[in-house]
Write a protein that holds these residues in place. Structure first.
Motif, mmCIF file in Angstrom:
data_model
loop_
_atom_site.group_PDB
_atom_site.id
_atom_site.type_symbol
_atom_site.label_atom_id
_atom_site.label_comp_id
_atom_site.label_asym_id
_atom_site.label_seq_id
_atom_site.Cartn_x
_atom_site.Cartn_y
_atom_site.Cartn_z
ATOM 1 N N SER A 19 -11.207 -4.404 -2.345
ATOM 2 C CA SER A 19 -10.384 -4.644 -3.135
ATOM 3 C C SER A 19 -11.376 -4.333 -4.419
ATOM 4 C CB SER A 19 -9.934 -6.211 -3.183
ATOM 5 O OG SER A 19 -11.178 -6.945 -2.907
ATOM 6 N N PHE B 298 -2.463 -6.095 -5.053
ATOM 7 C CA PHE B 298 -3.000 -6.781 -3.755
ATOM 8 C C PHE B 298 -3.209 -8.167 -4.007
ATOM 9 C CE2 PHE B 298 -7.222 -7.831 -1.830
ATOM 10 C CZ PHE B 298 -6.925 -7.566 -0.339
ATOM 11 N N GLU C 277 -11.983 -5.562 2.547
ATOM 12 C CA GLU C 277 -11.214 -6.433 3.063
ATOM 13 C C GLU C 277 -10.521 -6.183 4.536
ATOM 14 O OE1 GLU C 277 -10.130 -8.780 1.241
ATOM 15 O OE2 GLU C 277 -10.769 -8.232 -0.751
ATOM 16 N N ARG D 142 0.867 -1.069 -0.031
ATOM 17 C CA ARG D 142 -0.072 0.104 -0.065
ATOM 18 C C ARG D 142 0.891 1.264 -0.056
ATOM 19 N NH1 ARG D 142 -2.302 -3.382 3.595
ATOM 20 N NH2 ARG D 142 -1.186 -2.388 5.445
ATOM 21 N N ARG E 210 -10.829 -0.668 3.632
ATOM 22 C CA ARG E 210 -9.962 -1.415 2.596
ATOM 23 C C ARG E 210 -11.011 -2.239 1.616
ATOM 24 N NH1 ARG E 210 -5.241 -3.679 4.953
ATOM 25 N NH2 ARG E 210 -4.814 -1.545 5.226
ATOM 26 N N SER F 227 -6.015 -2.912 -4.100
ATOM 27 C CA SER F 227 -6.802 -2.623 -2.766
ATOM 28 C C SER F 227 -6.867 -1.194 -2.751
ATOM 29 C CB SER F 227 -6.197 -2.964 -1.644
ATOM 30 O OG SER F 227 -4.930 -2.519 -1.117
ATOM 31 N N VAL F 228 -7.743 -0.416 -1.947
ATOM 32 C CA VAL F 228 -7.907 1.092 -1.812
ATOM 33 C C VAL F 228 -8.327 1.112 -0.609
ATOM 34 C CG1 VAL F 228 -8.699 3.104 -2.741
ATOM 35 C CG2 VAL F 228 -8.561 1.351 -4.400
ATOM 36 N N ASP F 229 -7.606 2.018 0.099
ATOM 37 C CA ASP F 229 -7.845 2.444 1.533
ATOM 38 C C ASP F 229 -8.693 3.893 1.604
ATOM 39 O OD1 ASP F 229 -6.210 0.067 2.108
ATOM 40 O OD2 ASP F 229 -5.657 0.914 3.988
ATOM 41 N N ILE G 4 -10.936 3.627 8.550
ATOM 42 C CA ILE G 4 -10.595 3.276 7.381
ATOM 43 C C ILE G 4 -11.050 2.279 6.734
ATOM 44 C CG2 ILE G 4 -8.228 3.111 6.002
ATOM 45 C CD1 ILE G 4 -6.885 4.722 8.175
ATOM 46 N N ASP H 270 -2.857 -0.021 -3.305
ATOM 47 C CA ASP H 270 -1.879 -1.338 -3.597
ATOM 48 C C ASP H 270 -2.397 -1.922 -4.909
ATOM 49 O OD1 ASP H 270 -0.538 -3.634 -3.696
ATOM 50 O OD2 ASP H 270 -1.087 -4.328 -1.717
ATOM 51 N N GLY I 48 -1.301 4.777 7.147
ATOM 52 C CA GLY I 48 -2.659 5.167 6.997
ATOM 53 C C GLY I 48 -3.248 6.254 8.066
#
Ligand code: SF4
Ligand code: SF4
Length: 143
Positions: free
Chosen positions: A121, A65, A104, A2, A119, A71-73, A117, A62, A47
């Motif tokens: 995918s 992933f 995720e 990430r 996360r 992946s997005v946070d 936060i 990321d 984060g």
């Protein structure tokens, strides 16, 4: 891994992202009204900036992933929170649904007050387009 992705469009006097980053990965050059820059080489993916940014403009991406998925946070300030494994509607910066995503992780820190936060995918082609999800309350009502 990430890494920081900043989508901060407004040149306003603001810099919590700079101050909260423990490794100096976010900088604003010159005037405080200039836009921040994220240094992916330095970013550890902690984060802290994601939850601290008042403009909800800091994200972690990321792109590797898992095969075919990034992946997005992103910050999330609605209740109820989504749960891991839930299928959600991933939205862009105009609130338009891009694709389905899978939750995720749901991360809550005491220091982050009301901001969790999340996360998710998503297919890799959406990695840098996702800015959040359709709130779960809307999602439930729509069922
Ligand atoms: S995720 Fe952590 S290390 Fe990366 S830019 Fe944000 S605060 Fe800095
Ligand atoms: S804290 Fe957020 S809104 Fe403020 S300068 Fe940093 S990225 Fe932009």
């Amino acid at each position: 891994m990430r890494k920081i992705f900043i989508d901060c469009p407004e040149q306003i006097p603001c810099n919590p992202c700079v101050h909260i980053c423990p490794v100096g990965a976010i900088t604003i050059e010159g005037s405080i009204t200039n836009l921040p820059k994220g240094n992916k080489e330095l970013c550890t993916g902690c984060g802290l900036c994601v939850a601290a940014c008042p403009g909800q403009a800091c994200f972690l991406v990321d792109t590797e992933f898992k095969e075919g998925f990034a992946s997005v946070d992103f910050p999330y300030e609605f209740l109820p929170l989504p749960t891991v494994g839930m299928t959600v509607k991933a939205r862009d910066n105009e609130g338009q649904t891009l694709t389905d995503g899978t939750v995720e992780a749901v991360i809550q820190r005491e220091s982050s007050h009301q901001t969790a936060i999340i996360r998710i995918s998503v297919p890799t082609k959406y990695a840098y387009l996702v800015r959040g999800i359709k709130p779960i309350t809307d999602f439930v009502k729509a069922l």
